[in-house]
Every structure is written in C-alpha cells, then in structure tokens.
Design an enzyme around this catalytic site. Sequence first.
Site: not given
Ligand code: GLY
Length: 258
Positions: A253, A166
């Site tokens: 996150c 991300h």
């Molecule tokens: N484990 C977090 C993701 O891959 O979205």
Amino acid sequence: MTRFTHAIVRRPCRALTEGISSGLYPGKPDYELALRQHDAYISALRKCGVTVDILPADERYPDSCFVEDPAVLTGKCAIITNPGAPSRNGEKDEILSAVRKYYPEDRIEKIRFPGTLEGGDVMMTEDHFYVGRSERTNEEGIRQFREILRKYGMDCTEVPLTEVLHLKTGVNYLGDHTLLVSGEFSDKPVFSDFRKVAVPEEEAYGANCIRVNGTVIVPEGYPSVLSSIRALGYPVLTVDTSEFRKLDGGLSCLSLRF
Ligand code: GLY
C-alpha cells in the site's frame, strides 16, 4: 517478473492518526514512529534499485501515504482510480500530478463514477491482472478497468472478496508463478494454477510482501512468512510497518512501483 525502475511514495501526514481502521490491529499510529518506519521503507526500496519519488504529506487525506490505492501503473499506461472510500476519493486528483511526470497524457486513463476501484485490489502477475471485488471496488469499476486494459492488449480476472479489505491484503505475487496466500485465498479456484506459499492465520498480515527486482520485502515480525520466502531462495529485506498496520495498511500500500 517486471523490473521496476521507479517508485512513488507519499510522506505520512499528522492526520494519519485519523485514518480508516477496521480495528483488527488496535491502537492509533504514533506519527513520529510512522515517519521513521517510512524512512526505512524508502531505504529498502532504494536498496532494491529503484529511484523513489517522495511526495509531500497531504493533511487533507489521513490515508494518503497509502499511494497504491489512487493509481495503477502498468508498463503501457497509468490508470487513475476512483477510490471507494469517501474520505480517500480526493487522493486521485493529487496522485495525477505525480503520475504525469512519467506518463504522457494519452497514456493516462481514469476510472469514473459510478465505477469505483482501489489499487490495493489490483494484483499484477507477469501479463495479467487480478482485481478484487470488494467494498472499495465495484462491478462497474472492474468493467471500466478491463476495458482500459484491453485497449492496451492486457486483461484481468475478477476475484470476489469476502473477508479482507483489499485483494492484496491476502494474496501477493512473488514472481516465478508463485503466490503468497492467506485465509480466503488459499483455495480459490481462480489461483489453482499457481504455486502457493501458505501464510498461517496468526501471520495473515505477513501475506502482504512485495518483490522488487528480485528481493522480497517482508514486514517485520512474521517468522513463518520470512522462513518460507527464504526457503524459496529469494533475498529478503524486512521493514517494520507496525504503525501502518493499525490502519490495515501493508507494505504494498505504501508505494507505487513501476
Ligand atoms: N486505512 C487504509 C484504508 O482503509 O484505505
């Protein structure tokens, strides 16, 4: 920088051990330890002055404690995303009910198929958003996201990703026009106007810090990141995220801050 009054988190579920992992940080999460680390994370957010809404664990979605991905919450609207990871896509329906508590129906927008977008790819600066085009966030998702932002007088810039999961895996805004950057983000022209704090390669995970109402929350075990942030004069809290790191999950996150 935006002052946050609230955060939403979701308790890790037992199925966390089956969450998506690139294998970059080997091992399966220890569920009991993950719960204790989650408790400490919530305490850190509270110390920063936000009220934390704690959603119950959802065993259907192993990665559902990473609440940042199914929604983007702005001062003007909430955007329910359309997560690109198939095993995570249903998380969008579950976060919607939590978001409804804070946003009226006419301020809740949605990214729709064939658009995909995950909140981990969205970085908010003072008045602008940067969106990573990744394996989880596609061109159509970004087009829809931009259209929604413009409706509310905001805008975004696309950032193509080549190395990381991300956008916020490798770049995070600390306020005061300052970015914490690692790897591929160190010299991207799109960020050339920012003051940059470089994270060394061996501490790349530490680039995912969050600034909440003045205080920077830093993952435990990243001494160079910690001293760089202290050198900026920001108060710091550290939180151990070792069990979430095994699933490529970082501090950002684990919450929606708004
Ligand atoms: N484990 C977090 C993701 O891959 O979205």
